[in-house]
Design a protein around this motif. Sequence first.
Motif, PDB file in Angstrom:
ATOM      1  N   ALA A  95       0.858  -1.195   0.000  1.00  0.00           N
ATOM      2  CA  ALA A  95       0.000   0.000   0.000  1.00  0.00           C
ATOM      3  C   ALA A  95       0.886   1.235   0.000  1.00  0.00           C
ATOM      4  O   ALA A  95       1.817   1.347   0.791  1.00  0.00           O
ATOM      5  N   LYS A  96       0.593   2.172  -0.891  1.00  0.00           N
ATOM      6  CA  LYS A  96       1.377   3.402  -0.980  1.00  0.00           C
ATOM      7  C   LYS A  96       0.867   4.428   0.027  1.00  0.00           C
ATOM      8  O   LYS A  96      -0.244   4.335   0.529  1.00  0.00           O
ATOM      9  N   SER A  97       1.671   5.440   0.310  1.00  0.00           N
ATOM     10  CA  SER A  97       1.373   6.395   1.373  1.00  0.00           C
ATOM     11  C   SER A  97       0.443   7.527   0.975  1.00  0.00           C
ATOM     12  O   SER A  97      -0.146   8.176   1.825  1.00  0.00           O
ATOM     13  N   PHE A  98       0.291   7.795  -0.327  1.00  0.00           N
ATOM     14  CA  PHE A  98      -0.504   8.932  -0.779  1.00  0.00           C
ATOM     15  C   PHE A  98      -1.562   8.473  -1.764  1.00  0.00           C
ATOM     16  O   PHE A  98      -1.333   7.575  -2.569  1.00  0.00           O
ATOM     17  N   SER A  99      -2.729   9.081  -1.698  1.00  0.00           N
ATOM     18  CA  SER A  99      -3.783   8.792  -2.672  1.00  0.00           C
ATOM     19  C   SER A  99      -4.490  10.091  -3.045  1.00  0.00           C
ATOM     20  O   SER A  99      -4.486  11.057  -2.284  1.00  0.00           O
ATOM     21  N   ALA A 100      -5.091  10.087  -4.223  1.00  0.00           N
ATOM     22  CA  ALA A 100      -5.873  11.241  -4.681  1.00  0.00           C
ATOM     23  C   ALA A 100      -6.936  10.745  -5.635  1.00  0.00           C
ATOM     24  O   ALA A 100      -6.787   9.703  -6.274  1.00  0.00           O
ATOM     25  N   GLY A 101      -8.019  11.493  -5.716  1.00  0.00           N
ATOM     26  CA  GLY A 101      -9.102  11.090  -6.604  1.00  0.00           C
ATOM     27  C   GLY A 101     -10.201  12.135  -6.650  1.00  0.00           C
ATOM     28  O   GLY A 101     -10.013  13.282  -6.230  1.00  0.00           O
TER      29      GLY A 101
END
Length: 196
Positions: free
Chosen positions: A141-147
């Motif tokens: 799992a990566k540390s940053f998300s956006a959407g």
Amino acid sequence: MKKIVGFLMVALLALMALPAKAQLKFGIKGGVNISSVHFNSDVLKADNVTGFQVGPMIETTLPLVGVGIDAAVLYSQKGMETDEMSGIKTSMKTDYIDIPVNLKWKFGLPIVKAYLAAGPYIGFRVGGDKIWDVLGDQIEAKSFSAGLNFGAGVELISHLQVGINYGLGLTDNYSAKKIDLEGKNRGWSITAAILF
């Protein structure tokens, strides 16, 4: 990614620049997340998993026009459920601090109003499963998300909002090196908010 962060900054500045006659409300928002992960390959199928979200929110609306902005800081649980060849289901959850900023349009009677909302969000992983062993590989799992968020709902007597929201993940939130796998968070949420 820079465009999303830039848009969030502009949206927050616009929020501060709204006229003094705008209605400003604070509140608490919570709900149920029904999320999954969409991968770039058919090697791994992911099913929905149920989580939750909760946190403070702020909303401002221009009177008569019904257009405004809402923003929140939400502790949000997302993830997926997988069914490997063995038939054993594995549930994997990741915890985020999500910061959605939505443009919101309210319409209807003063006692009962409907609303439509849309806007970007960013998220930061704060807990939950970091690495999962699936299909002989490790999914990280990566540390940053956006959407982007798209929502609709109703507001009762200007203090209670009930809505449904779809979150469309735009960044790769999960990756595996051996099988060249990348995945994005997607999901629905059913929320309720109390505004003061």
